[in-house]
Design an enzyme around this catalytic site. Sequence first.
Site, PDB file in Angstrom:
ATOM      1  N   TYR A   1      10.843   9.258   1.852  1.00 31.40           N
ATOM      2  CA  TYR A   1      11.003   8.236   0.810  1.00 31.40           C
ATOM      3  C   TYR A   1      11.710   8.733  -0.449  1.00 31.40           C
ATOM      4  O   TYR A   1      11.900   7.959  -1.377  1.00 31.40           O
ATOM      5  CB  TYR A   1       9.627   7.664   0.432  1.00 31.40           C
ATOM      6  CG  TYR A   1       8.925   7.007   1.616  1.00 31.40           C
ATOM      7  CD1 TYR A   1       9.413   5.816   2.148  1.00 31.40           C
ATOM      8  CD2 TYR A   1       7.814   7.593   2.213  1.00 31.40           C
ATOM      9  CE1 TYR A   1       8.796   5.222   3.240  1.00 31.40           C
ATOM     10  CE2 TYR A   1       7.182   7.001   3.303  1.00 31.40           C
ATOM     11  CZ  TYR A   1       7.680   5.815   3.812  1.00 31.40           C
ATOM     12  OH  TYR A   1       7.080   5.222   4.896  1.00 31.40           O
TER      13      TYR A   1
ATOM     14  N   ASN B   1       7.968  -5.424  -0.013  1.00 29.21           N
ATOM     15  CA  ASN B   1       7.838  -4.285   0.892  1.00 29.21           C
ATOM     16  C   ASN B   1       6.351  -4.171   1.188  1.00 29.21           C
ATOM     17  O   ASN B   1       5.605  -3.636   0.368  1.00 29.21           O
ATOM     18  CB  ASN B   1       8.383  -3.015   0.250  1.00 29.21           C
ATOM     19  CG  ASN B   1       8.295  -1.825   1.215  1.00 29.21           C
ATOM     20  OD1 ASN B   1       7.582  -1.880   2.238  1.00 29.21           O
ATOM     21  ND2 ASN B   1       9.003  -0.763   0.907  1.00 29.21           N
TER      22      ASN B   1
ATOM     23  N   HIS C   1      12.342  -2.525   3.656  1.00 27.67           N
ATOM     24  CA  HIS C   1      11.756  -1.202   3.932  1.00 27.67           C
ATOM     25  C   HIS C   1      12.749  -0.148   3.514  1.00 27.67           C
ATOM     26  O   HIS C   1      13.940  -0.244   3.848  1.00 27.67           O
ATOM     27  CB  HIS C   1      11.419  -1.054   5.417  1.00 27.67           C
ATOM     28  CG  HIS C   1      10.468  -2.108   5.876  1.00 27.67           C
ATOM     29  ND1 HIS C   1       9.136  -2.081   5.535  1.00 27.67           N
ATOM     30  CD2 HIS C   1      10.678  -3.244   6.560  1.00 27.67           C
ATOM     31  CE1 HIS C   1       8.554  -3.159   6.031  1.00 27.67           C
ATOM     32  NE2 HIS C   1       9.465  -3.895   6.641  1.00 27.67           N
TER      33      HIS C   1
ATOM     34  N   ARG D   1      11.738   5.339  13.582  1.00 31.68           N
ATOM     35  CA  ARG D   1      10.589   6.217  13.360  1.00 31.68           C
ATOM     36  C   ARG D   1       9.588   5.975  14.497  1.00 31.68           C
ATOM     37  O   ARG D   1       9.993   5.639  15.602  1.00 31.68           O
ATOM     38  CB  ARG D   1       9.999   5.921  11.970  1.00 31.68           C
ATOM     39  CG  ARG D   1      11.000   6.185  10.837  1.00 31.68           C
ATOM     40  CD  ARG D   1      10.412   5.866   9.481  1.00 31.68           C
ATOM     41  NE  ARG D   1       9.252   6.701   9.155  1.00 31.68           N
ATOM     42  CZ  ARG D   1       8.418   6.460   8.148  1.00 31.68           C
ATOM     43  NH1 ARG D   1       8.598   5.399   7.360  1.00 31.68           N
ATOM     44  NH2 ARG D   1       7.398   7.264   7.901  1.00 31.68           N
TER      45      ARG D   1
ATOM     46  N   ALA E   1       2.577  -0.386   5.200  1.00 30.90           N
ATOM     47  CA  ALA E   1       2.062  -0.405   6.579  1.00 30.90           C
ATOM     48  C   ALA E   1       1.458  -1.751   6.953  1.00 30.90           C
ATOM     49  O   ALA E   1       1.280  -2.039   8.147  1.00 30.90           O
ATOM     50  CB  ALA E   1       1.039   0.706   6.759  1.00 30.90           C
TER      51      ALA E   1
ATOM     52  N   GLU F   1      12.142  -9.294   3.187  1.00 29.76           N
ATOM     53  CA  GLU F   1      11.316  -8.123   3.514  1.00 29.76           C
ATOM     54  C   GLU F   1      12.199  -6.875   3.417  1.00 29.76           C
ATOM     55  O   GLU F   1      13.304  -6.869   3.974  1.00 29.76           O
ATOM     56  CB  GLU F   1      10.788  -8.309   4.938  1.00 29.76           C
ATOM     57  CG  GLU F   1      10.022  -7.141   5.489  1.00 29.76           C
ATOM     58  CD  GLU F   1       9.759  -7.304   7.007  1.00 29.76           C
ATOM     59  OE1 GLU F   1      10.135  -8.356   7.589  1.00 29.76           O
ATOM     60  OE2 GLU F   1       9.182  -6.376   7.581  1.00 29.76           O
TER      61      GLU F   1
ATOM     62  N   PRO G   1       0.793  -1.214   0.000  1.00 24.18           N
ATOM     63  CA  PRO G   1       0.000   0.000   0.000  1.00 24.18           C
ATOM     64  C   PRO G   1       0.833   1.276   0.000  1.00 24.18           C
ATOM     65  O   PRO G   1       1.832   1.367   0.724  1.00 24.18           O
ATOM     66  CB  PRO G   1      -0.803  -0.076   1.303  1.00 24.18           C
ATOM     67  CG  PRO G   1      -0.805  -1.497   1.683  1.00 24.18           C
ATOM     68  CD  PRO G   1       0.386  -2.142   1.056  1.00 24.18           C
ATOM     69  N   ASN G   2       0.409   2.196  -0.813  1.00 25.55           N
ATOM     70  CA  ASN G   2       0.965   3.556  -0.898  1.00 25.55           C
ATOM     71  C   ASN G   2       2.342   3.631  -1.556  1.00 25.55           C
ATOM     72  O   ASN G   2       2.863   4.726  -1.762  1.00 25.55           O
ATOM     73  CB  ASN G   2       1.024   4.213   0.499  1.00 25.55           C
ATOM     74  CG  ASN G   2      -0.354   4.302   1.127  1.00 25.55           C
ATOM     75  OD1 ASN G   2      -1.282   4.781   0.483  1.00 25.55           O
ATOM     76  ND2 ASN G   2      -0.510   3.806   2.338  1.00 25.55           N
TER      77      ASN G   2
ATOM     78  N   ARG H   1       4.991  10.936  -2.356  1.00 25.19           N
ATOM     79  CA  ARG H   1       4.618  10.633  -0.974  1.00 25.19           C
ATOM     80  C   ARG H   1       5.769  10.979  -0.020  1.00 25.19           C
ATOM     81  O   ARG H   1       6.883  10.469  -0.178  1.00 25.19           O
ATOM     82  CB  ARG H   1       4.337   9.126  -0.924  1.00 25.19           C
ATOM     83  CG  ARG H   1       4.203   8.558   0.421  1.00 25.19           C
ATOM     84  CD  ARG H   1       4.250   7.050   0.380  1.00 25.19           C
ATOM     85  NE  ARG H   1       3.912   6.570   1.698  1.00 25.19           N
ATOM     86  CZ  ARG H   1       4.178   5.375   2.164  1.00 25.19           C
ATOM     87  NH1 ARG H   1       4.788   4.489   1.388  1.00 25.19           N
ATOM     88  NH2 ARG H   1       3.832   5.033   3.375  1.00 25.19           N
TER      89      ARG H   1
HETATM   90  C1  DQA Z   1       7.830   1.249   4.553  1.00 23.33           C
HETATM   91  C2  DQA Z   1       7.733   1.553   6.049  1.00 23.33           C
HETATM   92  C3  DQA Z   1       6.320   1.349   6.553  1.00 23.33           C
HETATM   93  O1  DQA Z   1       6.263   1.635   7.952  1.00 23.33           O
HETATM   94  C4  DQA Z   1       5.400   2.308   5.832  1.00 23.33           C
HETATM   95  O2  DQA Z   1       4.058   2.104   6.268  1.00 23.33           O
HETATM   96  C5  DQA Z   1       5.489   2.198   4.344  1.00 23.33           C
HETATM   97  C6  DQA Z   1       6.823   2.055   3.746  1.00 23.33           C
HETATM   98  C7  DQA Z   1       9.226   1.558   3.992  1.00 23.33           C
HETATM   99  O3  DQA Z   1       9.480   1.145   2.872  1.00 23.33           O
HETATM  100  O4  DQA Z   1      10.026   2.242   4.640  1.00 23.33           O
HETATM  101  O5  DQA Z   1       4.533   2.310   3.628  1.00 23.33           O
HETATM  102  O6  DQA Z   1       7.596  -0.138   4.361  1.00 23.33           O
END
Ligand code: DQA
Length: 366
Positions: A22, A72, A98, A105, A75, A96, A9-10, A17
């Site tokens: 990011y 990835n 990030h 954070r 959230a 995994e 997501p996102n 964003r």
């Molecule tokens: C993320 C970190 C997550 O906490 C966040 O919700 C994301 C991106 C990262 O790539 O740093 O959407 O996975």
Amino acid sequence: MRVLILNGPNLNLLGSREPEVYGTTTLADLEAQISAWAEPIGVVVTFHQANHEGDMVEAIQQGAGLDGIVINPGALTHTSRSIGDAILSVGVPTVEVHISNVKQRESWRAESLVAEAAVRTIYGRGFSGYRDALRHLVNREAVPIRTLRYGPHADNVADLRLVSDGANGLVILVHGGFWLREWERDTMETLAVDLTGKGYATLNVEYRRLGEGGGWPGSGHDVLTVLDFVDQVPELSMMSRAMIGHSAGGYLALWASNRQRARSVGLTVGLAAVTDLESLARSDRAGSAQARELLDSGAPEQVDAGPAKTLLVHGEDDDLVPRSHSIRLGAAAEVEVVPGLGHFEMLDPLGEHWPPVVNALSAVFS
Ligand code: DQA
């Protein structure tokens, strides 16, 4: 090797964003970059992005039979049990990733419900985390690892790679990363795989880093403990030993192998090693705050070459750890400054710095 890159997501909004977290690279640009990283290491990638948990689960299920997944979960990392279950269900090695440093954070981001199902979690390395995830999958497949525990902390582990017909010796690898949590032993794996191809067993060490009991004396203590630990592992105890440390891991390797004296380690190699904590702390370079923290906890200002043979290899163009860290030991150690190489090229066995290291190994192990 076929690998699915699955973003949650996102992550479709990368570029716009929260750019302060990011960056400004879009998902399309990131995917193009991942393809460019994948091709030379023999990985064929496919991409998928989903904003819904069920879509993520289905994408994982459809990935059954692949050689790897890089995920990835956004959230959903912090809320979803079904994603972890899907990974376990298909049994595909999954890394995994990030982009941000989730351990630094909001506290809820530090917890991952996916991590247990993943073979590795990489965070806080920006987009290069995806490259490191691909490398990890390739290196896992190239030579299987057995992870040994040498102490009580979650980071007191080391990956053993054995060679099939009797090893020439054991090379203990100590990774760098300025003692920061986000840098882990996967960074040494390409060297480990190369060394096993050359007939050496390797032990790729994890150790506690700053913020989790590491720093000083924790990180040093762990690396020293590994040297005692190998004496207790029957298949390793009789092997001749060398240690190779990169960057901050070079500091730890030099310190630990000198403490153990020549009895134990026949060759210590520093790749772009930090040897002068005091000058690093005084500089405004990356790693200076961590160097100061170690010094304030009593870490030695400098590490020197010990009684064992010591080889220090440094890229002339290293702008992270200046070559003066190696050159200062020129009287007691063999020092090679390699033109055209920077800091991270030291981790690539195709670099020109590597043959001298391999030659030094065969000299002490013959
Ligand atoms: C993320 C970190 C997550 O906490 C966040 O919700 C994301 C991106 C990262 O790539 O740093 O959407 O996975």
